[in-house]
Design a protein around this motif. Structure first.
Motif, mmCIF file in Angstrom:
data_model
loop_
_atom_site.group_PDB
_atom_site.id
_atom_site.type_symbol
_atom_site.label_atom_id
_atom_site.label_comp_id
_atom_site.label_asym_id
_atom_site.label_seq_id
_atom_site.Cartn_x
_atom_site.Cartn_y
_atom_site.Cartn_z
ATOM 1 N N ALA A 114 58.963 -14.565 28.883
ATOM 2 C CA ALA A 114 57.508 -14.800 28.935
ATOM 3 C C ALA A 114 56.884 -14.457 27.588
ATOM 4 O O ALA A 114 57.002 -13.317 27.123
ATOM 5 C CB ALA A 114 56.886 -13.952 30.040
ATOM 6 N N LYS B 181 48.282 -19.507 32.129
ATOM 7 C CA LYS B 181 49.267 -18.471 32.484
ATOM 8 C C LYS B 181 49.311 -18.284 33.996
ATOM 9 O O LYS B 181 48.352 -18.599 34.723
ATOM 10 C CB LYS B 181 48.920 -17.162 31.780
ATOM 11 C CG LYS B 181 47.667 -16.454 32.304
ATOM 12 C CD LYS B 181 47.951 -15.482 33.444
ATOM 13 C CE LYS B 181 46.677 -14.849 33.997
ATOM 14 N NZ LYS B 181 46.914 -13.943 35.130
ATOM 15 N N TYR C 186 50.893 -15.073 36.549
ATOM 16 C CA TYR C 186 51.579 -13.786 36.646
ATOM 17 C C TYR C 186 51.898 -13.542 38.109
ATOM 18 O O TYR C 186 51.010 -13.364 38.939
ATOM 19 C CB TYR C 186 50.662 -12.704 36.085
ATOM 20 C CG TYR C 186 51.217 -11.292 36.004
ATOM 21 C CD1 TYR C 186 52.495 -10.952 36.439
ATOM 22 C CD2 TYR C 186 50.433 -10.263 35.463
ATOM 23 C CE1 TYR C 186 52.980 -9.665 36.345
ATOM 24 C CE2 TYR C 186 50.899 -8.954 35.375
ATOM 25 C CZ TYR C 186 52.169 -8.663 35.814
ATOM 26 O OH TYR C 186 52.643 -7.372 35.734
ATOM 27 N N LEU D 152 54.755 -15.232 33.855
ATOM 28 C CA LEU D 152 55.264 -13.876 33.699
ATOM 29 C C LEU D 152 55.773 -13.412 35.056
ATOM 30 O O LEU D 152 55.020 -13.358 36.033
ATOM 31 C CB LEU D 152 54.161 -12.934 33.203
ATOM 32 C CG LEU D 152 54.506 -11.429 33.170
ATOM 33 C CD1 LEU D 152 55.722 -11.170 32.302
ATOM 34 C CD2 LEU D 152 53.306 -10.613 32.704
ATOM 35 N N HIS D 153 57.071 -13.094 35.111
ATOM 36 C CA HIS D 153 57.701 -12.660 36.361
ATOM 37 C C HIS D 153 58.647 -11.510 36.003
ATOM 38 O O HIS D 153 59.816 -11.734 35.701
ATOM 39 C CB HIS D 153 58.465 -13.829 36.997
ATOM 40 C CG HIS D 153 59.021 -13.523 38.358
ATOM 41 N ND1 HIS D 153 60.112 -14.166 38.881
ATOM 42 C CD2 HIS D 153 58.628 -12.648 39.313
ATOM 43 C CE1 HIS D 153 60.366 -13.699 40.091
ATOM 44 N NE2 HIS D 153 59.486 -12.778 40.369
ATOM 45 N N GLN E 291 51.703 -2.725 36.718
ATOM 46 C CA GLN E 291 51.406 -4.144 36.551
ATOM 47 C C GLN E 291 50.775 -4.412 35.186
ATOM 48 O O GLN E 291 51.000 -5.475 34.587
ATOM 49 C CB GLN E 291 50.485 -4.637 37.681
ATOM 50 C CG GLN E 291 49.069 -4.089 37.676
ATOM 51 C CD GLN E 291 48.961 -2.677 38.225
ATOM 52 O OE1 GLN E 291 49.912 -2.148 38.794
ATOM 53 N NE2 GLN E 291 47.806 -2.069 38.062
ATOM 54 N N THR F 298 52.675 -6.235 30.900
ATOM 55 C CA THR F 298 52.144 -7.221 29.947
ATOM 56 C C THR F 298 52.551 -6.888 28.511
ATOM 57 O O THR F 298 52.564 -7.771 27.652
ATOM 58 C CB THR F 298 50.607 -7.309 30.035
ATOM 59 O OG1 THR F 298 50.018 -6.072 29.617
ATOM 60 C CG2 THR F 298 50.170 -7.638 31.462
ATOM 61 N N TRP G 62 47.528 -11.915 30.017
ATOM 62 C CA TRP G 62 48.349 -11.973 31.232
ATOM 63 C C TRP G 62 47.628 -11.481 32.490
ATOM 64 O O TRP G 62 47.889 -11.977 33.587
ATOM 65 C CB TRP G 62 49.626 -11.158 31.049
ATOM 66 C CG TRP G 62 50.623 -11.771 30.119
ATOM 67 C CD1 TRP G 62 51.028 -11.284 28.910
ATOM 68 C CD2 TRP G 62 51.355 -12.981 30.314
ATOM 69 N NE1 TRP G 62 51.962 -12.115 28.346
ATOM 70 C CE2 TRP G 62 52.190 -13.172 29.192
ATOM 71 C CE3 TRP G 62 51.392 -13.934 31.333
ATOM 72 C CZ2 TRP G 62 53.039 -14.256 29.057
ATOM 73 C CZ3 TRP G 62 52.245 -15.038 31.204
ATOM 74 C CH2 TRP G 62 53.057 -15.181 30.077
ATOM 75 N N VAL H 98 47.186 -10.014 37.818
ATOM 76 C CA VAL H 98 48.304 -10.547 38.591
ATOM 77 C C VAL H 98 47.760 -11.657 39.482
ATOM 78 O O VAL H 98 46.860 -11.430 40.284
ATOM 79 C CB VAL H 98 48.956 -9.444 39.436
ATOM 80 C CG1 VAL H 98 50.078 -10.031 40.296
ATOM 81 C CG2 VAL H 98 49.482 -8.325 38.554
#
Length: 850
Positions: free
Chosen positions: A25, A33, A35, A73-74, A509, A513, A529, A532
């Motif tokens: 990511a 994006k 997330y 983003l994972h 969380q 990032t 990012w 979430v």
């Protein structure tokens, strides 16, 4: 390869994804994006099939969003501090750090074969000094901003784990991990000022449109806003300095039913009395052995001590009420004092019966002979009630109207004032244990409590500790504990309490990032990012974790570590169901059940048998538990069937918010279906084009694209899989030409790729797909292909179905009638007779009446 060999296919494609860096990511201003985050696991050493379900759901979303053009983003990490590591060290003689990191290595090795599209370069554990050092920096910033403070407080003490527990960590009066009965102790503790945000946290729930209503209700109830009356009873001949007892009540309309005043054993008046009265001291000591949660106090026997003191009723100074110290009153909710109204409160009723106190019905007229002293308890009505007659005469008002009228009356007469309060109390974060984030402050005899300098962070845990005696090893580690004061340089001592592990999970969380930043966050990365977009985890975290994270992110916004938009860190929340499995048990020699692993049981005709032929009792669909041996090992499932089978099965049998039962038969059926999909690609023939069949298959393909997309978008993974089963059948039955079938199977692979990514890559490759399917765009349906030019009409003769015909949508009714009567089953039924009537309902049905 003539058969689907998962053991060969899956590692090959995992290496291809890694080599291509597909899941890394990086910020990209040209893409929207997305997330997606699953609640990270505790490193217990083994993943279970419940983990597989949770992470597969997130992976489906991540892969789908990547295919629809999002920059995804994972990440993955580990919630790694806490008591289990210390318990393991005490039991086995090792070190919590070694146990934890060994378990992390094991779990990563178990997770990677499942093919999750994770950016492993961002992985961290909360016990990494790089992580908890930045958490210490946040603590110092929160301290400077007034969000952290220190005070003496009555706390929940776990006598087995020998640490403080938050109220949320006490279940049925017992420690959530040890199961020990919790006691009350007064200790000096650090607190987060979460109560300052009570109203904001409650009101903001209304903005969380993509959160489950159940979770929002649970949080609303926990925060617990109420409006009531705060007033004081005048104390008669009290100890010096005590002339009143302050009370807060949410039911001021029952004031005329008061029969006693109760105070907490930790109330200042009780503490003053116990200084000079051993009996008071003994009672208070015993009362403090109980838990501090409202739930624990409700279940405990109601005990009181008559102080001999009395107070005057605010409405009638001639009316005196006795003052009791009571074990069911909390000091840190309201004022630590109540007035007892036994006629309308079950707890007070039980207390009054025990100590022979008056029981007065506030809502009924007092008539000759009316007595409720010995009557069973009846709760106060909340609909139409006759409330305090002093206030309303004989008016009848609703409960809420009665409460407000009483508050107005009391304010007008100088008795008290209306107050809004919340049940939510400040978050005690001090824990008396080693394996946690050290609190970065120093205690100096000259300077008091001094924050550590940021340049000295992280304050790391010492490695040379032992757990051979109970208690916190940091308390008896002089070379770590003894230090120089950051302010004056004189000898001082470090804080030996560590932070509640829920602090660790309240901001992870945000750290994902920019996990290697030298500050808690990199604002540029956080701004890109966060938030979430999709958070996934169990509903058991509705209060403990999610409420704390919401507060913590507000603190990070206030201290400049997150943008304003991230006060609410999770835009959407999904709470998944559990994976269950049957329990197999026999009776032991002592009559107690003996539990057997699923792999040790043979099933036949609904019965279970051990290898020696002994029959086992089957308890269906129970929560997986190591103690019951009904857990399913994902490593074994991967070895037997492959990762894609496990992924497919946990998504296919039940809506994701509900429980799903793992069965060997279900796994076998899933495996066979995936093998069938593989054969469709591997055995594709060179059939020539067939215009009618080609068009029909392409229509099915576009319907599948539409329906599967709708399912994934709405978390209806089981519905998407049902459509994929249907599309697979359509391909298998179709007599379309090879080119059309190739297109349909490639599309099938794309639609299956979020669920079964390895099989999808193999099918894609077999059929000449360009590049990796993991990077291929999501297919789009053609609206024109979703419009059918023909319609299938059932034919009924005298109400009984005899067949069906497929005709053009705009075919004339007379032509439809001719085709229906010519159908061989209809003709056979008529047997040469003319029908009395033929009714054609366009697009619906043809009815023939004889």
């Amino acid at each position: 390869m003539s058969r689907y060999a998962a053991a060969e296919i899956e590692p090959k494609w995992q290496k291809a994804w890694d080599d291509a860096g597909v899941f890394l990511a990086r910020r990209d201003a040209d893409k929207p994006k997305y997330y997606v985050l699953e609640m990270f696991p505790y490193p217990s050493g083994r993943i279970h099939i419940g983990h597989v379900r949770n992470y597969t759901m997130g992976d489906v979303i991540a892969r789908y969003k990547r295919a629809t053009g999002h920059n995804v983003l994972h990440p993955m990490g580990f919630d790694a501090f806490g008591m289990p590591a210390e318990n393991a060290a005490m039991a086995n003689g090792g070190h919590p750090k070694d146990w934890t990191y060994s378990n992390i290595d094991t779990m990563v090795a178990q997770m990677k074969p499942l093919g999750f599209s994770l950016d492993w370069t961002r992985m961290f554990a909360t016990c990494d000094p790089e992580y908890y050092g930045q958490q210490q920096a946040l603590f110092l910033d929160f301290l400077e901003a007034g969000l952290v403070y220190r005070k003496n407080a009555v706390v929940n003490w776990d006598p087995v784990d020998m640490t403080v527990l938050a109220n949320e960590q006490v279940e049925d009066g017992r420690g959530w991990r040890s199961g020990a009965l919790v006691e009350r102790r007064e200790l000096t503790q650090w607190f987060f000022k979460i109560s300052d945000y009570s109203a904001e946290l409650l009101d903001a729930l209304d903005t969380l449109d993509d959160w489950p209503a159940k979770v929002k209700l649970m949080q609303a109830n926990w925060i617990g806003r109420s409006r009531g009356l705060q007033f004081a009873f005048s104390l008669i001949d009290g100890p010096r300095g005590f002339d009143r007892v302050e009370v807060y009540t949410t039911r001021p309309d029952t004031l005329m039913g008061a029969s006693f005043v109760g105070i907490s054993p930790d109330h200042p008046l009780a503490k003053e009395l116990e200084k000079s009265d051993p009996k008071v001291a003994a009672f208070c000591k015993e009362a403090r052995q109980g838990g501090t949660t409202e739930e624990a106090m409700e279940k405990a026997e109601k005990l009181g001590f008559d102080t001999g003191l009395k107070v005057r009723h605010p409405f009638d100074t001639a009316w005196e009420l006795p003052v009791y110290i009571a074990n069911f009153i909390l000091m840190d909710y309201g004022t630590g004092a109540i007035f007892g109204c036994p006629g309308h409160d079950e707890r007070d009723h039980e207390f009054a019966r025990k100590y022979d106190l008056p029981i007065i019905d506030t809502f009924l007229p007092v008539e000759g002979g009316h007595d409720i002293q010995s009557a069973p308890f009846v709760p106060a009505k909340t609909e139409k009630v006759r409330f305090t007659r002093l206030v309303a005469g004989e008016e009848i008002q609703t409960g809420e109207e009665a409460i407000n009228a009483t508050i107005d009356f009391c304010e007008a007469n100088g008795v008290g004032h209306g107050v809004t309060k919340f049940r939510l109390r400040d978050w005690g974060l001090s824990r008396q244990r080693y394996w946690g984030c050290p609190i970065p402050v120093v205690h100096c005899d000259d300077c008091g409590v001094v924050p550590e300098k940021k340049e000295n962070l992280p304050v790391t845990l010492p490695d040379d500790v032992s757990f051979d005696i109970p208690g916190n090893p940091l308390d008896r580690h002089p070379t770590w504990r003894d230090c120089a004061c950051p302010a004056c340089g004189k000898p001082a001592k470090r804080e030996t309490d560590t932070m509640d592990t829920f602090v660790d999970s309240s901001w992870y969380q945000a750290r994902f990032t920019s996990p290697r930043a030298t500050t808690p966050t990199d604002m540029e990365e956080a701004d890109y990012w966060m938030n979430v977009d999709q958070y996934i985890g169990g509903i058991e975290h509705a209060i403990l974790h999610l409420l704390y994270a919401r507060f913590f992110c507000r603190g990070m916004v206030k201290t400049g570590h997150l943008p304003e938009k991230s006060k609410e860190p999770f835009d959407a929340l999904f709470t998944q169901g559990m994976v269950t499995h049957a329990i197999y048990q026999t009776k032991g020699d002592n009559g107690r059940p003996v539990y057997h692993y699923p792999e040790d049981v043979t099933l036949k005709d609904g019965q279970g048998f051990l290898k020696d032929g002994q029959e086992v009792e089957i308890i269906p669909s129970a929560k997986m538990s190591k103690s019951k041996n009904n857990v399913v090992d994902p490593v074994q499932i991967i070895a037997d069937y492959g990762a894609d089978t496990a992924r497919w099965f946990v998504l296919s049998d039940s809506p994701p918010e509900r429980d799903v039962e793992w069965t060997a038969a279900g796994a076998e059926a899933a495996s066979k279906h995936l093998a069938r999909v593989y054969r469709l690609a591997a055995e594709l023939d060179n059939a020539p084009a067939n215009a009618e069949e080609d068009t029909a298959l392409l229509r099915e393909m576009h319907k599948a694209i539409r329906d599967v997309t709708l399912g994934v978008d709405s978390f209806g993974f089981n519905a998407s899989i049902a459509k994929l089963y249907g599309f697979t059948n359509a391909i298998a039955k179709s007599k379309a030409g090879a080119d059309t079938k190739r297109t349909a199977i490639k599309t099938l692979a794309q639609l299956m790729s979020p669920m079964t990514p390895h099989l999808a890559e193999e099918v894609w490759s077999l059929l000449g797909g360009e590049g990796l399917i993991a990077r291929a765009p999501w297919p789009k349906e053609d609206e024109a292909m979703l419009v059918d030019d023909s319609v299938t009409l059932p034919i009924q003769v005298n109400g009984k179905r005899r067949g069906e015909i497929t005709v053009p949508k705009d075919l004339d009714k007379a032509e439809v009638e001719k085709l229906a009567l010519a159908h061989e089953n209809v003709a056979r039924t008529l047997d040469g007779a003319q029908p009395k009537k033929v009714i054609v309902v366009p697009g619906r049905i043809v009815n023939v009446v004889m």
